[in-house]
Design a protein around this motif. Sequence first.
Motif, PDB file in Angstrom:
ATOM      1  N   ALA A 169      18.422 -16.588 -11.791  1.00  0.00           N
ATOM      2  CA  ALA A 169      19.114 -15.400 -12.316  1.00  0.00           C
ATOM      3  C   ALA A 169      18.279 -14.757 -13.418  1.00  0.00           C
ATOM      4  CB  ALA A 169      20.503 -15.766 -12.831  1.00  0.00           C
ATOM      5  N   LEU A 170      17.730 -15.580 -14.299  1.00  0.00           N
ATOM      6  CA  LEU A 170      16.911 -15.037 -15.393  1.00  0.00           C
ATOM      7  C   LEU A 170      15.677 -14.334 -14.847  1.00  0.00           C
ATOM      8  CD1 LEU A 170      16.995 -17.915 -18.048  1.00  0.00           C
ATOM      9  CD2 LEU A 170      18.105 -15.677 -18.178  1.00  0.00           C
ATOM     10  N   ARG A 171      15.039 -15.005 -13.870  1.00  0.00           N
ATOM     11  CA  ARG A 171      13.789 -14.444 -13.342  1.00  0.00           C
ATOM     12  C   ARG A 171      14.024 -13.159 -12.556  1.00  0.00           C
ATOM     13  NH1 ARG A 171      11.956 -20.442 -11.940  1.00  0.00           N
ATOM     14  NH2 ARG A 171      10.922 -20.891 -13.911  1.00  0.00           N
ATOM     15  N   SER A 172      15.226 -12.994 -12.019  1.00  0.00           N
ATOM     16  CA  SER A 172      15.516 -11.765 -11.250  1.00  0.00           C
ATOM     17  C   SER A 172      15.559 -10.541 -12.164  1.00  0.00           C
ATOM     18  CB  SER A 172      16.864 -11.889 -10.537  1.00  0.00           C
ATOM     19  OG  SER A 172      17.925 -11.671 -11.457  1.00  0.00           O
ATOM     20  N   ARG A 173      15.710 -10.800 -13.463  1.00  0.00           N
ATOM     21  CA  ARG A 173      15.857  -9.720 -14.462  1.00  0.00           C
ATOM     22  C   ARG A 173      17.097  -8.863 -14.189  1.00  0.00           C
ATOM     23  NH1 ARG A 173      12.315 -12.642 -16.113  1.00  0.00           N
ATOM     24  NH2 ARG A 173      10.336 -11.994 -17.066  1.00  0.00           N
ATOM     25  N   ARG A 174      18.004  -9.342 -13.337  1.00  0.00           N
ATOM     26  CA  ARG A 174      19.251  -8.622 -13.075  1.00  0.00           C
ATOM     27  C   ARG A 174      20.357  -9.470 -13.696  1.00  0.00           C
ATOM     28  NH1 ARG A 174      19.188  -5.968  -8.195  1.00  0.00           N
ATOM     29  NH2 ARG A 174      21.272  -5.264  -8.743  1.00  0.00           N
ATOM     30  N   LEU A 175      20.605  -9.250 -14.935  1.00  0.00           N
ATOM     31  CA  LEU A 175      21.490 -10.183 -15.630  1.00  0.00           C
ATOM     32  C   LEU A 175      22.972  -9.832 -15.502  1.00  0.00           C
ATOM     33  CD1 LEU A 175      19.398 -10.996 -18.821  1.00  0.00           C
ATOM     34  CD2 LEU A 175      19.307 -11.983 -16.529  1.00  0.00           C
ATOM     35  N   SER A 176      23.248  -8.612 -15.035  1.00  0.00           N
ATOM     36  CA  SER A 176      24.639  -8.246 -14.753  1.00  0.00           C
ATOM     37  C   SER A 176      24.652  -7.351 -13.520  1.00  0.00           C
ATOM     38  CB  SER A 176      25.252  -7.517 -15.953  1.00  0.00           C
ATOM     39  OG  SER A 176      26.636  -7.337 -15.736  1.00  0.00           O
ATOM     40  N   LEU A 177      25.709  -7.457 -12.717  1.00  0.00           N
ATOM     41  CA  LEU A 177      25.845  -6.676 -11.476  1.00  0.00           C
ATOM     42  C   LEU A 177      24.628  -6.867 -10.564  1.00  0.00           C
ATOM     43  CD1 LEU A 177      27.374  -3.378 -12.975  1.00  0.00           C
ATOM     44  CD2 LEU A 177      28.599  -5.236 -11.838  1.00  0.00           C
ATOM     45  N   GLY A 178      24.029  -8.036 -10.606  1.00  0.00           N
ATOM     46  CA  GLY A 178      22.884  -8.352  -9.750  1.00  0.00           C
ATOM     47  C   GLY A 178      23.327  -9.140  -8.524  1.00  0.00           C
ATOM     48  N   PRO A 179      22.377  -9.784  -7.846  1.00  0.00           N
ATOM     49  CA  PRO A 179      22.693 -10.453  -6.577  1.00  0.00           C
ATOM     50  C   PRO A 179      23.593 -11.681  -6.712  1.00  0.00           C
ATOM     51  CG  PRO A 179      20.387 -10.811  -7.209  1.00  0.00           C
ATOM     52  CD  PRO A 179      20.945  -9.819  -8.170  1.00  0.00           C
ATOM     53  N   MET A 180      23.592 -12.328  -7.875  1.00  0.00           N
ATOM     54  CA  MET A 180      24.415 -13.536  -8.028  1.00  0.00           C
ATOM     55  C   MET A 180      25.915 -13.212  -7.981  1.00  0.00           C
ATOM     56  SD  MET A 180      22.768 -16.350  -8.178  1.00  0.00           S
ATOM     57  CE  MET A 180      21.081 -16.935  -8.437  1.00  0.00           C
ATOM     58  N   LEU A 181      26.275 -12.001  -8.383  1.00  0.00           N
ATOM     59  CA  LEU A 181      27.698 -11.617  -8.385  1.00  0.00           C
ATOM     60  C   LEU A 181      28.258 -11.681  -6.964  1.00  0.00           C
ATOM     61  CD1 LEU A 181      30.278 -10.416  -9.669  1.00  0.00           C
ATOM     62  CD2 LEU A 181      29.254  -8.148  -9.429  1.00  0.00           C
ATOM     63  N   GLY A 182      27.601 -10.972  -6.055  1.00  0.00           N
ATOM     64  CA  GLY A 182      28.069 -10.983  -4.667  1.00  0.00           C
ATOM     65  C   GLY A 182      27.979 -12.374  -4.063  1.00  0.00           C
ATOM     66  N   ALA A 183      26.910 -13.098  -4.415  1.00  0.00           N
ATOM     67  CA  ALA A 183      26.732 -14.445  -3.840  1.00  0.00           C
ATOM     68  C   ALA A 183      27.897 -15.348  -4.270  1.00  0.00           C
ATOM     69  CB  ALA A 183      25.403 -15.031  -4.303  1.00  0.00           C
ATOM     70  N   PHE A 184      28.276 -15.251  -5.535  1.00  0.00           N
ATOM     71  CA  PHE A 184      29.384 -16.085  -6.031  1.00  0.00           C
ATOM     72  C   PHE A 184      30.702 -15.672  -5.372  1.00  0.00           C
ATOM     73  CE2 PHE A 184      32.425 -17.023  -9.711  1.00  0.00           C
ATOM     74  CZ  PHE A 184      32.620 -18.333  -9.303  1.00  0.00           C
ATOM     75  N   GLU A 185      30.928 -14.371  -5.288  1.00  0.00           N
ATOM     76  CA  GLU A 185      32.197 -13.907  -4.694  1.00  0.00           C
ATOM     77  C   GLU A 185      32.294 -14.336  -3.225  1.00  0.00           C
ATOM     78  OE1 GLU A 185      33.064  -9.982  -7.488  1.00  0.00           O
ATOM     79  OE2 GLU A 185      32.055  -9.689  -5.570  1.00  0.00           O
ATOM     80  N   ARG A 186      31.178 -14.216  -2.495  1.00  0.00           N
ATOM     81  CA  ARG A 186      31.211 -14.600  -1.075  1.00  0.00           C
ATOM     82  C   ARG A 186      31.434 -16.105  -0.912  1.00  0.00           C
ATOM     83  NH1 ARG A 186      27.345 -10.662  -0.898  1.00  0.00           N
ATOM     84  NH2 ARG A 186      25.668 -12.159  -1.208  1.00  0.00           N
ATOM     85  N   SER A 187      30.721 -16.916  -1.707  1.00  0.00           N
ATOM     86  CA  SER A 187      30.895 -18.379  -1.553  1.00  0.00           C
ATOM     87  C   SER A 187      32.311 -18.800  -1.928  1.00  0.00           C
ATOM     88  CB  SER A 187      29.971 -19.191  -2.458  1.00  0.00           C
ATOM     89  OG  SER A 187      28.713 -18.676  -2.467  1.00  0.00           O
ATOM     90  N   LEU A 188      32.841 -18.194  -2.980  1.00  0.00           N
ATOM     91  CA  LEU A 188      34.198 -18.564  -3.375  1.00  0.00           C
ATOM     92  C   LEU A 188      35.192 -18.153  -2.289  1.00  0.00           C
ATOM     93  CD1 LEU A 188      36.046 -19.791  -5.521  1.00  0.00           C
ATOM     94  CD2 LEU A 188      36.087 -17.572  -6.687  1.00  0.00           C
TER      95      LEU A 188
END
Length: 382
Positions: free
Chosen positions: A26-45
């Motif tokens: 997440a840090l290395r993506s430099r997308r610390l908010s509204l980045g790819p982890m948001l959708g990834a977390f919502e989909r997995s949950l």
Amino acid sequence: MTNGQQPIPLARPQVGGREEELLLDALRSRRLSLGPMLGAFERSLGQRLGAENVSAVSSGTAGLHLALRAAGVEAGDEVVTSPFSFVASANSILYEDARPVFCDIDRRTLNIDPAAVAAAVTGRTSGLLPVHIFGYPAAMEALEKLAVQENLWIVEDACEALGAVHADGRAVGARGNLSVFGFYPNKQLTTGEGGAVVSPNADLKSQIDSERNQGRAPDMDWLDHDRLGFNYRLSDIACALGVAQLEHLDTMLADRARVAARYGEALAGVDELDLPCPDAGGDRRSWFVYVVQLPPSVDRDDTIRELRVRGIDSKPYLPAIHLMSFYRERFGHREGEFPVCEDVARRSLALPFFPELAEGEVDRVATSLREVLDASRASASA
Ligand SMILES: Cc1ncc(COP(=O)(O)O)c(C=O)c1O
């Protein structure tokens, strides 16, 4: 002071190498908010729950607020809820100037009693806010039946219940009502701070996604807003934690269940000590805390002090919401209104509980509690 023994805390989140790896991603993506982890977390949950429309938010409390707005709560509405909960479930109703109307709880499950809910409904009631307290599924079938009869909406507070399952096989939070989870560090899954709302359809999910993000639609520019919104976003750093935690949620839940079973064996047969209810009727608890109810004659503050001397953390859990000074002053509540809740709140004691609690530590807690209760009884009869 711990009598030379290693202290045992009440709760401790389990995080490991996978969390570190995804945090770095997440840090290395430099997308610390509204980045790819948001959708990834919502989909997995969503996959985990069997639900399509999941919105990650900054806390369980923020989730409750947005879920109530999505349900259509209005100023002056009455919302029937539990007085035996964490205070945020009732507070969230006040955020929209609606009124929390409490009703008593079931002595076995500690969730709101559907008969008491029915008796609390008036012409001003617009919805129900049941809480799956301590991870035990609330009696949703009866509450949903009542909601249909009385034309009420339902928002489920599932903040303590990720992983719980209803008798019909559906995950708690995935019955088609607006439902809210919380991810504070004591929870079954943590993102540090965080929460999620499950919506019954895509329209409500977009409303929630917009309201958590200052009232923007996904296709709008940063400074365009077409409705009232809030900053209830969950950062990509937090979402990365969530993705990693979901990967080992089953193991963490199994470990919690193992710790609870060990407590059950170690504390069986202590006179007048009530243990958490076992699963019944096909409902399955997701173990969140291990809360016992002390014998009525025992002084809880003394018990907490004596356990602390032995290096063991414990705390009253939970206080009755209607008897908190703020609720007493604002609504005129007084003792005696909800006798089951008040009795449970007076006697309840949370013991150390987390997935990595070792069997030897559980045994030490149980032995210490037995000793303290025996000493209390001995001094009462002296
Ligand atoms: C039953 C219940 N409701 C609401 C909340 C609020 O969640 P948060 O602390 O993430 O805002 C919690 C969490 O502590 C909770 O246990």
